[in-house]
Design an enzyme around this catalytic site. Structure first.
Site, PDB file in Angstrom:
ATOM      1  N   HIS A   1      -9.118   0.565   7.118  1.00  0.00           N
ATOM      2  CA  HIS A   1      -8.376   1.755   6.805  1.00  0.00           C
ATOM      3  C   HIS A   1      -9.047   3.042   7.023  1.00  0.00           C
ATOM      4  CE1 HIS A   1      -7.040  -1.566   3.484  1.00  0.00           C
ATOM      5  NE2 HIS A   1      -5.927  -1.282   4.092  1.00  0.00           N
TER       6      HIS A   1
ATOM      7  N   LYS B   1       2.305  -9.045  -3.228  1.00  0.00           N
ATOM      8  CA  LYS B   1       0.851  -9.131  -3.743  1.00  0.00           C
ATOM      9  C   LYS B   1       0.422  -9.202  -5.052  1.00  0.00           C
ATOM     10  CE  LYS B   1      -0.723  -7.322   0.651  1.00  0.00           C
ATOM     11  NZ  LYS B   1      -1.291  -6.177   1.415  1.00  0.00           N
TER      12      LYS B   1
ATOM     13  N   ARG C   1      -2.730  -4.080  13.636  1.00  0.00           N
ATOM     14  CA  ARG C   1      -3.870  -4.587  14.147  1.00  0.00           C
ATOM     15  C   ARG C   1      -3.710  -5.609  15.274  1.00  0.00           C
ATOM     16  NH1 ARG C   1      -5.251  -6.697   8.244  1.00  0.00           N
ATOM     17  NH2 ARG C   1      -3.061  -6.922   8.435  1.00  0.00           N
TER      18      ARG C   1
ATOM     19  N   SER D   1      -8.263  -6.910   3.729  1.00  0.00           N
ATOM     20  CA  SER D   1      -8.614  -6.633   2.310  1.00  0.00           C
ATOM     21  C   SER D   1      -8.844  -8.189   1.808  1.00  0.00           C
ATOM     22  CB  SER D   1      -7.515  -5.985   1.472  1.00  0.00           C
ATOM     23  OG  SER D   1      -7.517  -4.475   2.061  1.00  0.00           O
TER      24      SER D   1
HETATM   25  O1  PNS Z   1      -0.768  -2.461   2.366  1.00  0.00           O
HETATM   26  P1  PNS Z   1       0.561  -3.219   2.449  1.00  0.00           P
HETATM   27  O2  PNS Z   1       0.494  -4.208   1.108  1.00  0.00           O
HETATM   28  O3  PNS Z   1       0.806  -3.733   3.669  1.00  0.00           O
HETATM   29  O4  PNS Z   1       1.479  -1.977   1.813  1.00  0.00           O
HETATM   30  C1  PNS Z   1       2.753  -2.404   1.761  1.00  0.00           C
HETATM   31  C2  PNS Z   1       3.361  -1.394   1.073  1.00  0.00           C
HETATM   32  C3  PNS Z   1       2.931  -1.048  -0.268  1.00  0.00           C
HETATM   33  C4  PNS Z   1       3.432   0.159   1.994  1.00  0.00           C
HETATM   34  C5  PNS Z   1       5.110  -1.463   0.907  1.00  0.00           C
HETATM   35  O5  PNS Z   1       5.088  -2.538   0.252  1.00  0.00           O
HETATM   36  C6  PNS Z   1       5.681  -0.488   0.299  1.00  0.00           C
HETATM   37  O6  PNS Z   1       6.348   0.286   0.785  1.00  0.00           O
HETATM   38  N1  PNS Z   1       5.934  -0.704  -1.098  1.00  0.00           N
HETATM   39  C7  PNS Z   1       6.581   0.415  -1.698  1.00  0.00           C
HETATM   40  C8  PNS Z   1       8.143  -0.052  -2.178  1.00  0.00           C
HETATM   41  C9  PNS Z   1       9.053   0.220  -1.036  1.00  0.00           C
HETATM   42  O7  PNS Z   1       9.368   1.104  -0.696  1.00  0.00           O
HETATM   43  N2  PNS Z   1       9.485  -0.903  -0.494  1.00  0.00           N
HETATM   44  C10 PNS Z   1      10.329  -1.215   0.497  1.00  0.00           C
HETATM   45  C11 PNS Z   1       9.861  -1.392   1.793  1.00  0.00           C
HETATM   46  S1  PNS Z   1      10.947  -1.511   2.911  1.00  0.00           S
END
Ligand code: PNS
Length: 163
Positions: A19, A43, A94, A132
Protein backbone atom coordinates in the site's frame (compact mmCIF):
# COMPACT_ATOMS: atom_id res chain seq x y z
CA UNK A 1 -4.52 25.63 -12.10
CA UNK A 2 -6.89 23.04 -10.67
CA UNK A 3 -5.24 20.57 -8.30
CA UNK A 4 -5.14 16.94 -9.40
CA UNK A 5 -6.44 14.88 -6.50
CA UNK A 6 -6.58 11.09 -6.38
CA UNK A 7 -8.55 8.98 -3.91
CA UNK A 8 -7.07 5.63 -2.87
CA UNK A 9 -9.88 3.57 -1.32
CA UNK A 10 -9.35 0.33 0.55
CA UNK A 11 -9.56 -1.63 3.77
CA UNK A 12 -5.96 -1.12 4.97
CA UNK A 13 -6.44 -3.79 7.65
CA UNK A 14 -3.52 -3.27 8.24
CA UNK A 15 -1.60 -1.15 5.70
CA UNK A 16 1.31 -3.06 4.15
CA UNK A 17 4.51 -2.07 2.34
CA UNK A 18 2.58 -2.69 -0.89
CA UNK A 19 0.00 0.00 0.00
CA UNK A 20 2.73 2.45 1.02
CA UNK A 21 4.68 1.82 -2.18
CA UNK A 22 1.56 2.67 -4.20
CA UNK A 23 0.79 5.80 -2.17
CA UNK A 24 4.35 7.08 -2.61
CA UNK A 25 4.14 6.52 -6.36
CA UNK A 26 0.80 8.33 -6.55
CA UNK A 27 2.09 11.22 -4.42
CA UNK A 28 4.72 11.91 -7.08
CA UNK A 29 2.10 11.98 -9.86
CA UNK A 30 -0.78 13.84 -8.18
CA UNK A 31 -0.93 17.10 -6.21
CA UNK A 32 -2.82 15.34 -3.44
CA UNK A 33 -3.50 11.72 -2.42
CA UNK A 34 -6.43 10.93 -0.13
CA UNK A 35 -6.18 7.50 1.46
CA UNK A 36 -9.80 6.55 2.02
CA UNK A 37 -10.60 3.87 4.60
CA UNK A 38 -13.84 2.22 3.49
CA UNK A 39 -15.95 -0.82 4.26
CA UNK A 40 -15.66 -3.94 2.12
CA UNK A 41 -18.68 -6.00 3.19
CA UNK A 42 -16.93 -9.23 2.13
CA UNK A 43 -14.37 -8.73 4.92
CA UNK A 44 -14.42 -8.84 8.69
CA UNK A 45 -11.90 -6.44 10.15
CA UNK A 46 -9.22 -6.99 12.80
CA UNK A 47 -8.37 -3.32 13.38
CA UNK A 48 -10.93 -0.62 14.18
CA UNK A 49 -11.27 2.31 11.83
CA UNK A 50 -9.55 4.51 14.45
CA UNK A 51 -6.61 2.11 14.66
CA UNK A 52 -6.26 2.07 10.87
CA UNK A 53 -6.37 5.89 10.69
CA UNK A 54 -3.73 6.08 13.42
CA UNK A 55 -1.45 3.56 11.72
CA UNK A 56 -1.64 5.44 8.39
CA UNK A 57 -1.09 8.81 10.06
CA UNK A 58 1.91 7.44 11.96
CA UNK A 59 3.45 6.14 8.76
CA UNK A 60 3.10 9.41 6.83
CA UNK A 61 3.87 11.77 9.70
CA UNK A 62 7.58 10.92 9.54
CA UNK A 63 7.93 10.70 5.77
CA UNK A 64 8.55 13.45 3.27
CA UNK A 65 5.17 13.12 1.59
CA UNK A 66 3.28 16.23 2.61
CA UNK A 67 0.50 15.77 0.07
CA UNK A 68 -0.96 12.59 1.59
CA UNK A 69 -3.98 12.62 3.91
CA UNK A 70 -6.29 10.04 5.45
CA UNK A 71 -10.09 10.05 5.41
CA UNK A 72 -12.86 7.60 6.32
CA UNK A 73 -16.19 6.99 4.58
CA UNK A 74 -18.65 4.24 5.45
CA UNK A 75 -20.74 4.43 2.30
CA UNK A 76 -20.41 4.05 -1.44
CA UNK A 77 -17.21 5.24 -3.04
CA UNK A 78 -19.16 7.05 -5.78
CA UNK A 79 -21.09 9.01 -3.13
CA UNK A 80 -17.85 10.11 -1.46
CA UNK A 81 -16.50 11.26 -4.82
CA UNK A 82 -19.65 13.18 -5.76
CA UNK A 83 -19.88 14.78 -2.32
CA UNK A 84 -16.27 15.98 -2.51
CA UNK A 85 -16.35 16.86 -6.22
CA UNK A 86 -13.63 14.33 -7.02
CA UNK A 87 -13.48 11.76 -9.80
CA UNK A 88 -10.05 10.07 -9.90
CA UNK A 89 -9.48 6.82 -8.03
CA UNK A 90 -6.33 4.78 -7.52
CA UNK A 91 -6.18 1.02 -7.08
CA UNK A 92 -3.28 -1.38 -7.05
CA UNK A 93 -2.86 -4.38 -9.30
CA UNK A 94 -0.55 -7.04 -7.97
CA UNK A 95 -1.18 -10.07 -10.12
CA UNK A 96 -3.64 -11.25 -12.75
CA UNK A 97 -5.76 -12.63 -9.91
CA UNK A 98 -6.63 -9.04 -8.86
CA UNK A 99 -7.90 -8.17 -12.31
CA UNK A 100 -11.34 -9.78 -12.32
CA UNK A 101 -12.44 -8.16 -9.07
CA UNK A 102 -11.08 -4.75 -10.07
CA UNK A 103 -12.71 -5.00 -13.51
CA UNK A 104 -16.10 -5.78 -11.99
CA UNK A 105 -15.75 -2.99 -9.44
CA UNK A 106 -14.66 -0.28 -11.89
CA UNK A 107 -17.47 -1.02 -14.34
CA UNK A 108 -20.09 -1.11 -11.60
CA UNK A 109 -18.82 2.16 -10.14
CA UNK A 110 -18.76 3.73 -13.59
CA UNK A 111 -22.38 2.73 -14.15
CA UNK A 112 -23.25 4.69 -10.99
CA UNK A 113 -20.94 7.65 -11.73
CA UNK A 114 -19.78 7.93 -15.32
CA UNK A 115 -17.22 10.68 -14.62
CA UNK A 116 -15.25 8.42 -12.31
CA UNK A 117 -11.88 7.32 -13.70
CA UNK A 118 -9.75 4.67 -12.03
CA UNK A 119 -6.03 4.41 -12.53
CA UNK A 120 -4.06 1.31 -11.61
CA UNK A 121 -0.50 1.23 -10.40
CA UNK A 122 1.63 -1.83 -9.80
CA UNK A 123 3.70 -2.01 -6.65
CA UNK A 124 7.39 -2.84 -6.65
CA UNK A 125 7.93 -6.49 -7.52
CA UNK A 126 8.97 -7.09 -3.88
CA UNK A 127 5.35 -6.59 -2.82
CA UNK A 128 3.41 -8.29 -5.61
CA UNK A 129 2.65 -11.33 -3.46
CA UNK A 130 1.87 -9.39 -0.30
CA UNK A 131 -1.57 -8.92 1.28
CA UNK A 132 -2.98 -7.66 4.57
CA UNK A 133 -4.47 -11.13 5.19
CA UNK A 134 -1.05 -12.79 4.96
CA UNK A 135 0.43 -10.22 7.34
CA UNK A 136 -2.35 -10.98 9.82
CA UNK A 137 -1.83 -14.71 9.52
CA UNK A 138 1.91 -14.37 10.17
CA UNK A 139 1.31 -12.03 13.13
CA UNK A 140 -1.35 -14.33 14.53
CA UNK A 141 1.14 -17.19 14.78
CA UNK A 142 3.91 -15.02 16.20
CA UNK A 143 5.94 -14.74 12.96
CA UNK A 144 8.13 -11.80 11.97
CA UNK A 145 6.16 -9.18 10.01
CA UNK A 146 8.88 -6.54 9.90
CA UNK A 147 9.72 -7.19 6.22
CA UNK A 148 6.11 -6.69 5.18
CA UNK A 149 4.77 -3.59 6.94
CA UNK A 150 6.27 -0.15 7.70
CA UNK A 151 8.42 -0.07 10.84
CA UNK A 152 6.10 2.56 12.41
CA UNK A 153 3.28 0.02 12.81
CA UNK A 154 5.05 -3.28 13.57
CA UNK A 155 4.51 -3.00 17.32
CA UNK A 156 0.83 -1.99 16.95
CA UNK A 157 0.16 -5.11 14.89
CA UNK A 158 2.11 -7.38 17.24
CA UNK A 159 0.22 -5.98 20.24
CA UNK A 160 -3.12 -6.58 18.56
CA UNK A 161 -2.39 -10.27 18.08
CA UNK A 162 -1.06 -10.72 21.61
CA UNK A 163 -4.39 -9.57 23.06
O1 PNS B 1 -8.86 -3.11 0.22
P1 PNS B 1 -10.12 -3.68 -0.37
O2 PNS B 1 -10.90 -4.45 0.67
O3 PNS B 1 -9.85 -4.50 -1.61
O4 PNS B 1 -11.01 -2.44 -0.82
C1 PNS B 1 -12.30 -2.62 -1.39
C2 PNS B 1 -13.14 -1.35 -1.23
C3 PNS B 1 -13.23 -0.96 0.23
C4 PNS B 1 -12.50 -0.23 -2.04
C5 PNS B 1 -14.57 -1.64 -1.82
O5 PNS B 1 -15.15 -2.70 -1.12
C6 PNS B 1 -15.46 -0.40 -1.75
O6 PNS B 1 -15.39 0.44 -2.61
N1 PNS B 1 -16.28 -0.32 -0.67
C7 PNS B 1 -17.16 0.81 -0.46
C8 PNS B 1 -18.59 0.47 -0.89
C9 PNS B 1 -18.73 0.58 -2.39
O7 PNS B 1 -18.65 1.65 -2.96
N2 PNS B 1 -18.98 -0.57 -3.03
C10 PNS B 1 -19.25 -0.64 -4.46
C11 PNS B 1 -18.23 -1.45 -5.15
S1 PNS B 1 -18.69 -1.65 -6.87
Amino acid sequence: MKQKIVVYPGSFDPPTNGHIDLIERASRIFDKVIILIMVNIQKSYTFTVEERVEMLNNIFKKRKFKNVSVDVYKGLLVDYLKKNKLNIVLRGLRAVSDFEYEFQMVLTNRKMFDRMETIYLMPDVRWTYLSSSLVKEIANFGGDISDFVPSEIVSTIRRKFKQ
